[in-house]
Design a protein around this motif. Structure first.
Motif, mmCIF file in Angstrom:
data_model
loop_
_atom_site.group_PDB
_atom_site.id
_atom_site.type_symbol
_atom_site.label_atom_id
_atom_site.label_comp_id
_atom_site.label_asym_id
_atom_site.label_seq_id
_atom_site.Cartn_x
_atom_site.Cartn_y
_atom_site.Cartn_z
ATOM 1 N N TYR A 1 -3.161 1.044 3.186
ATOM 2 C CA TYR A 1 -2.055 1.880 2.737
ATOM 3 C C TYR A 1 -2.222 3.315 3.234
ATOM 4 N N VAL A 2 -1.145 3.861 3.770
ATOM 5 C CA VAL A 2 -1.143 5.237 4.260
ATOM 6 C C VAL A 2 -0.011 5.968 3.550
ATOM 7 N N ASN A 3 -0.355 7.020 2.830
ATOM 8 C CA ASN A 3 0.636 7.658 1.985
ATOM 9 C C ASN A 3 1.265 8.908 2.579
ATOM 10 N N ARG A 4 0.704 9.412 3.655
ATOM 11 C CA ARG A 4 1.276 10.563 4.339
ATOM 12 C C ARG A 4 1.143 10.379 5.845
ATOM 13 N N LEU A 5 2.110 10.930 6.572
ATOM 14 C CA LEU A 5 2.063 10.852 8.028
ATOM 15 C C LEU A 5 0.813 11.519 8.594
ATOM 16 N N GLU A 6 0.382 12.601 7.979
ATOM 17 C CA GLU A 6 -0.785 13.309 8.505
ATOM 18 C C GLU A 6 -2.017 12.417 8.536
ATOM 19 N N PHE A 7 -2.104 11.478 7.614
ATOM 20 C CA PHE A 7 -3.245 10.566 7.603
ATOM 21 C C PHE A 7 -3.045 9.424 8.597
ATOM 22 N N LEU A 8 -1.788 9.077 8.865
ATOM 23 C CA LEU A 8 -1.519 8.060 9.888
ATOM 24 C C LEU A 8 -2.010 8.535 11.249
ATOM 25 N N TRP A 9 -1.838 9.830 11.531
ATOM 26 C CA TRP A 9 -2.244 10.350 12.837
ATOM 27 C C TRP A 9 -3.755 10.311 13.032
ATOM 28 N N ASN A 10 -4.507 10.106 11.976
ATOM 29 C CA ASN A 10 -5.952 9.943 12.125
ATOM 30 C C ASN A 10 -6.307 8.603 12.761
ATOM 31 N N TYR B 1 -1.102 -0.687 9.165
ATOM 32 C CA TYR B 1 -0.981 0.579 8.439
ATOM 33 C C TYR B 1 0.363 0.593 7.722
ATOM 34 N N PHE B 2 0.311 0.580 6.409
ATOM 35 C CA PHE B 2 1.496 0.451 5.551
ATOM 36 C C PHE B 2 1.860 1.842 5.050
ATOM 37 N N LEU B 3 2.872 2.449 5.684
ATOM 38 C CA LEU B 3 3.220 3.837 5.399
ATOM 39 C C LEU B 3 4.158 3.957 4.199
ATOM 40 N N HIS B 4 3.830 4.883 3.287
ATOM 41 C CA HIS B 4 4.622 5.168 2.080
ATOM 42 C C HIS B 4 4.801 3.929 1.198
ATOM 43 N N PRO B 5 3.719 3.327 0.740
ATOM 44 C CA PRO B 5 3.809 2.084 -0.030
ATOM 45 C C PRO B 5 4.345 2.239 -1.451
ATOM 46 N N GLY B 6 3.702 3.053 -2.263
ATOM 47 C CA GLY B 6 4.122 3.199 -3.655
ATOM 48 C C GLY B 6 3.664 2.052 -4.542
ATOM 49 N N LEU B 7 3.889 2.218 -5.829
ATOM 50 C CA LEU B 7 3.346 1.305 -6.832
ATOM 51 C C LEU B 7 3.891 -0.113 -6.720
ATOM 52 N N GLN B 8 5.212 -0.266 -6.587
ATOM 53 C CA GLN B 8 5.790 -1.607 -6.587
ATOM 54 C C GLN B 8 5.308 -2.429 -5.398
ATOM 55 N N ALA B 9 5.210 -1.820 -4.233
ATOM 56 C CA ALA B 9 4.722 -2.542 -3.058
ATOM 57 C C ALA B 9 3.266 -2.957 -3.249
ATOM 58 N N ARG B 10 2.478 -2.067 -3.818
ATOM 59 C CA ARG B 10 1.069 -2.382 -4.072
ATOM 60 C C ARG B 10 0.937 -3.556 -5.039
ATOM 61 N N LEU B 11 1.720 -3.518 -6.099
ATOM 62 C CA LEU B 11 1.676 -4.608 -7.080
ATOM 63 C C LEU B 11 2.117 -5.929 -6.459
#
Length: 206
Positions: free
Chosen positions: A140-149, A110-120
Motif C-alpha cells: 500500500y502506498v498512501n502518497r505519491l511522494e512515497f511511490l517515487w521511492n 503498488y496500491f496507491l491511495h488504498p484507504g480503510l475499505q480497500a484494506r479490509l
C-alpha cells in the motif's frame, strides 16, 4: 453478429478501454523493470464483460510484457464500487486467466491511495482471490511522494485528479496513512488513521 440494443459489442468494449487508457505500460521502476499502470477510476465495470477484458489483457497487455520482470502501479484514487468494481467472482476469473509466466514475472503491486475499505476487502478476500505469492507482493502506498521511492516519476503519466487528492491528504492528514505499507508484518509500519474516501465499499462482498 450484432449485439442486442444497449449492449456494446466486444470490439466496442475493447476500443473503449483503449480510449480510456485504463491499462498502460509506461516508465520503469527503480530496478529498471517495466511498469503496468492501472487507473481504477477509469474502468467502466458495468460496460465491460469479463471475457472481453480477459481477451484485451491477453492480446494488448500481457503480450507486450514478454518474459521480463515488471511491477504494477494500481491507482485506486476516486474508485466507486457502483461504477468501477467488477465483482468478486469477476476478479477471481480475471486473475485465473493471467498466464503463469506473467504472474511469475510480477515483482510488486503498488496500491496507491488504498484507504480503510480497500484494506479490509483485501485482508478478508485477498488470499481467496489471489494465491499467496501475488497477495504477498501487494504494498500500500498512501502518497505519491512515497511511490517515487519505488517507481521512476519520469515516463509515468498520472492523472491530475490523483495529484489533487494527494494535496487534499496533505491538508487533511488524518484522512489516510502516510508512507508505504503492507498487510504483511515483515515490512513497513505506520501510525496514523485510515479513511473511507474513494474506496471499495464492503457492500460489494454481500
Amino acid at each position: 453478429m450484432t449485439s442486442p440494443p444497449g449492449i456494446m459489442s466486444g470490439i466496442d468494449q475493447e476500443q473503449l478501454m483503449e480510449k480510456l487508457r485504463i491499462f498502460e505500460i509506461q516508465g520503469t521502476d527503480r530496478h529498471g523493470r517495466n511498469v503496468l499502470v492501472i487507473i481504477g477510476k477509469y474502468f467502466p465495470a458495468r460496460l465491460i464483460s469479463v471475457e472481453v477484458l480477459k481477451k484485451y489483457l491477453e492480446e494488448k497487455i500481457f503480450s507486450r510484457l514478454g518474459e521480463k520482470a515488471f511491477s504494477v502501479v494500481y491507482v485506486h484514487t476516486g474508485v466507486q464500487r457502483s461504477d468501477n468494481f467488477p465483482g468478486i467472482s469477476a476478479l477471481r476469473s480475471i486473475y485465473e486467466a493471467v498466464p503463469i509466466n506473467v504472474r511469475d514475472h510480477l515483482e510488486a503491486v503498488y496500491f496507491l491511495h488504498p484507504g480503510l475499505q480497500a484494506r479490509l476487502f483485501f485482508a478478508t478476500f485477498g488470499r481467496f482471490l489471489f494465491n499467496g505469492g501475488l497477495y504477498n507482493k501487494l504494498q500500500y502506498v498512501n502518497r505519491l511522494e512515497f511511490l517515487w521511492n519505488h517507481v521512476r516519476r519520469k515516463g509515468l503519466e498520472i492523472p491530475e485528479f490523483v495529484f489533487d487528492h494527494d494535496e487534499e491528504l496533505e491538508d487533511r492528514p488524518m484522512m489516510d496513512y502516510y508512507g508505504l505499507e503492507s498487510d504483511h508484518p515483515r515490512i513497513y509500519n505506520s501510525s496514523t488513521h485510515d479513511s473511507q474516501v474513494g474506496m471499495y465499499s464492503m457492500r460489494c462482498i454481500a
